[in-house]
Design a protein around this motif. Structure first.
Motif, short mmCIF file in Angstrom:
data_model
loop_
_atom_site.label_atom_id
_atom_site.label_comp_id
_atom_site.label_asym_id
_atom_site.label_seq_id
_atom_site.Cartn_x
_atom_site.Cartn_y
_atom_site.Cartn_z
N VAL A 85 40.97 27.63 46.60
CA VAL A 85 39.98 28.09 46.75
C VAL A 85 40.45 29.63 46.42
CG1 VAL A 85 40.28 27.55 48.98
CG2 VAL A 85 41.51 29.20 48.61
N ILE A 86 39.22 30.48 46.02
CA ILE A 86 38.72 31.22 45.49
C ILE A 86 39.26 32.77 46.45
CG2 ILE A 86 37.12 33.21 44.12
CD1 ILE A 86 38.26 31.12 42.71
N VAL A 87 39.98 33.92 46.14
CA VAL A 87 40.56 35.20 47.02
C VAL A 87 39.38 35.80 45.59
CG1 VAL A 87 41.99 36.80 48.10
CG2 VAL A 87 42.20 34.10 48.00
N THR A 88 38.52 36.74 46.45
CA THR A 88 38.26 38.81 45.80
C THR A 88 38.79 39.20 46.92
OG1 THR A 88 35.93 37.95 46.81
CG2 THR A 88 36.04 37.03 44.99
N LYS A 89 38.22 40.40 46.16
CA LYS A 89 37.74 41.62 47.10
C LYS A 89 37.35 41.80 47.80
CE LYS A 89 40.15 45.52 45.56
NZ LYS A 89 40.21 47.48 45.08
N ALA A 90 37.28 42.28 49.63
CA ALA A 90 36.57 42.49 50.23
C ALA A 90 35.11 43.03 49.93
CB ALA A 90 37.01 42.83 51.44
N ASP A 91 35.24 44.73 49.34
CA ASP A 91 34.81 45.22 49.22
C ASP A 91 33.87 45.11 47.93
OD1 ASP A 91 36.55 45.99 47.44
OD2 ASP A 91 36.37 48.20 47.89
N SER A 92 34.39 43.24 47.00
CA SER A 92 33.80 43.09 45.57
C SER A 92 32.43 42.88 45.25
CB SER A 92 34.45 42.52 44.84
OG SER A 92 33.99 41.44 45.72
N GLY A 93 31.22 42.23 46.77
CA GLY A 93 30.40 42.11 46.59
C GLY A 93 30.05 41.01 45.93
N TYR A 137 51.94 34.35 41.89
CA TYR A 137 50.86 34.86 42.73
C TYR A 137 50.57 36.65 43.12
CZ TYR A 137 48.64 30.38 41.88
OH TYR A 137 47.12 29.15 41.50
N ASN A 138 52.36 36.81 43.43
CA ASN A 138 52.26 37.99 44.41
C ASN A 138 51.93 38.85 42.27
OD1 ASN A 138 53.95 37.61 46.13
ND2 ASN A 138 55.31 37.27 45.49
N ASN A 139 52.33 38.63 41.42
CA ASN A 139 51.74 40.31 40.38
C ASN A 139 49.90 39.56 40.55
OD1 ASN A 139 50.77 40.54 37.73
ND2 ASN A 139 52.68 39.97 36.81
N ALA A 140 49.15 37.96 40.62
CA ALA A 140 48.14 38.09 40.88
C ALA A 140 47.62 38.34 41.54
CB ALA A 140 47.63 36.82 40.87
N PHE A 141 48.17 38.75 42.77
CA PHE A 141 47.52 39.64 43.85
C PHE A 141 47.54 41.39 43.14
CE2 PHE A 141 47.11 35.60 45.70
CZ PHE A 141 45.17 35.64 46.72
N LEU A 142 48.96 41.62 42.92
CA LEU A 142 48.80 42.81 42.92
C LEU A 142 47.45 43.76 41.50
CD1 LEU A 142 52.64 43.58 42.33
CD2 LEU A 142 51.17 44.34 44.22
N GLN A 143 47.47 42.42 40.70
CA GLN A 143 45.70 43.09 39.51
C GLN A 143 44.94 42.71 40.37
OE1 GLN A 143 45.83 41.04 35.83
NE2 GLN A 143 48.48 40.51 36.20
N LEU A 144 44.56 42.17 41.27
CA LEU A 144 43.10 41.58 42.62
C LEU A 144 43.25 43.55 42.87
CD1 LEU A 144 41.01 40.42 43.34
CD2 LEU A 144 42.10 38.95 45.06
N GLU A 145 44.27 43.44 43.62
CA GLU A 145 43.74 44.39 44.64
C GLU A 145 43.51 45.83 43.87
OE1 GLU A 145 46.30 46.99 48.38
OE2 GLU A 145 47.13 45.11 47.03
N SER A 146 44.13 46.50 42.45
CA SER A 146 43.91 47.40 41.89
C SER A 146 42.57 47.50 40.60
CB SER A 146 45.06 47.57 40.32
OG SER A 146 45.45 46.34 39.74
N GLY A 147 42.55 45.69 41.20
CA GLY A 147 40.97 45.90 40.42
C GLY A 147 41.14 45.19 38.86
N ALA A 164 46.66 37.61 55.85
CA ALA A 164 47.36 37.64 56.97
C ALA A 164 47.32 39.44 56.69
CB ALA A 164 47.88 36.82 57.09
N ALA A 165 48.16 39.29 55.23
CA ALA A 165 49.29 40.82 55.46
C ALA A 165 48.58 41.95 55.19
CB ALA A 165 50.47 40.53 54.03
N LYS A 166 47.25 41.26 54.34
CA LYS A 166 46.10 42.82 54.53
C LYS A 166 44.68 42.28 54.40
CE LYS A 166 49.00 44.99 50.48
NZ LYS A 166 48.54 45.59 49.19
N PRO A 167 44.48 42.29 55.53
CA PRO A 167 42.97 41.14 56.23
C PRO A 167 41.75 42.27 56.07
CG PRO A 167 44.48 42.07 58.02
CD PRO A 167 44.73 43.12 56.56
N ASP A 168 41.74 43.64 55.50
CA ASP A 168 40.53 44.40 55.43
C ASP A 168 40.91 44.10 54.10
OD1 ASP A 168 40.06 44.46 58.22
OD2 ASP A 168 41.31 45.88 57.95
N GLY A 221 50.00 33.05 58.16
CA GLY A 221 48.92 31.98 57.63
C GLY A 221 49.26 30.25 57.79
N LEU A 222 50.75 30.12 58.26
CA LEU A 222 50.77 29.34 57.84
C LEU A 222 51.00 27.83 59.07
CD1 LEU A 222 53.42 27.43 55.91
CD2 LEU A 222 52.93 25.91 58.37
#
Length: 230
Positions: A85-93, A137-147, A164-168, A221-222
């Motif tokens: 799947v693809i995950v983005t930031k919730a406010d990214s548009g 993937y932890n690094n990947a999500f840190l990069q996503l959160e930082s933009g 599950a950890a950061k639903p918003d 989330g499992l």
């Protein structure tokens, strides 16, 4: 047991500094049923083939996608349904795959997501501004959160854990890149051990142990709904 120690909820380092995770718990239960001693060995994911062929590890058990790898390993029967799947930031548009045009997408080195984006979904990947890879993937999500990047391509289980950890913070695009299955990977030709692990997992399901372990990681989330080996 070779595993990626930054792949929650399947294998990771817990708050107490110990190795934990859904697959590691299953591996320990299977070992216990068979009277085996077990050693959990965190590995570099891109070195897994060499470690397996050298006999440094006996199996790869950590959210290991079997599709596309059948010629390289002997697998247990698949036990878990998975998707890329693809995950983005919730406010990214970014709400659909079309919105990824010109964007930077990141995924893990030698991952099923990368294989899909270089294969069946190459046409989509060609619309990205850039497709990057990272060691975990932890690094990947840190990069996503930082933009630093605009989206992460990953396993459904990883997406579910992060959301599950950061639903918003995160948003998962509705359409998956692919559907596949997790299995335990062994050195090519190690049929007897693969079958013994399969048989033991079936027994653990019948005994209610799988339900117990799934429940332990439900808040990460499992879902037992994705268990298919019965």
């Amino acid at each position: 047991v070779g595993f990626d120690n930054s792949y929650p909820p399947y294998g990771y380092i817990g708050d107490d500094g110990e190795y934990t995770g859904f697959d590691l718990d299953l591996a320990e239960r299977v070992a216990g049923e068979n009277g085996w001693e077990i050693e959990l060995m965190p590995i570099d994911w891109d070195a897994k083939d060499a470690l397996l062929n050298q006999g440094t590890v006996n199996c790869i058990w950590n959210g290991f996608t079997m599709e596309g790898r059948e010629d390289d390993y002997t697998f247990s029967e698949p036990y878990m349904l998975n998707q890329q799947v693809i995950v983005t930031k919730a406010d990214s548009g970014i709400n659909t795959a079309a919105d990824l045009a010109g964007k930077t997408v990141i995924t893990q080195i030698d991952s099923a997501a990368l294989e899909v984006l270089e294969g069946d979904q190459k046409e989509l990947a060609d619309t990205f501004g850039r497709l990057d890879t990272v060691g975990d993937y932890n690094n990947a999500f840190l990069q996503l959160e930082s933009g630093t990047v605009d989206a992460v391509a990953c396993d459904l289980s990883i997406a579910a854990y992060q959301m599950a950890a950061k639903p918003d913070v995160y948003f998962q695009l509705a359409d998956p890149l692919s559907s596949e299955h997790y299995a335990v990977g062994f050195k090519k030709g190690d049929e007897a051990l693969a079958q013994q692990v399969t048989d033991t997992l079936k027994q653990l399901y019948a005994d209610g142990v799988v339900s117990e372990v799934c429940a332990k990681y439900a808040d990460q989330g499992l879902s037992e709904d994705n268990w298919i080996l019965k």
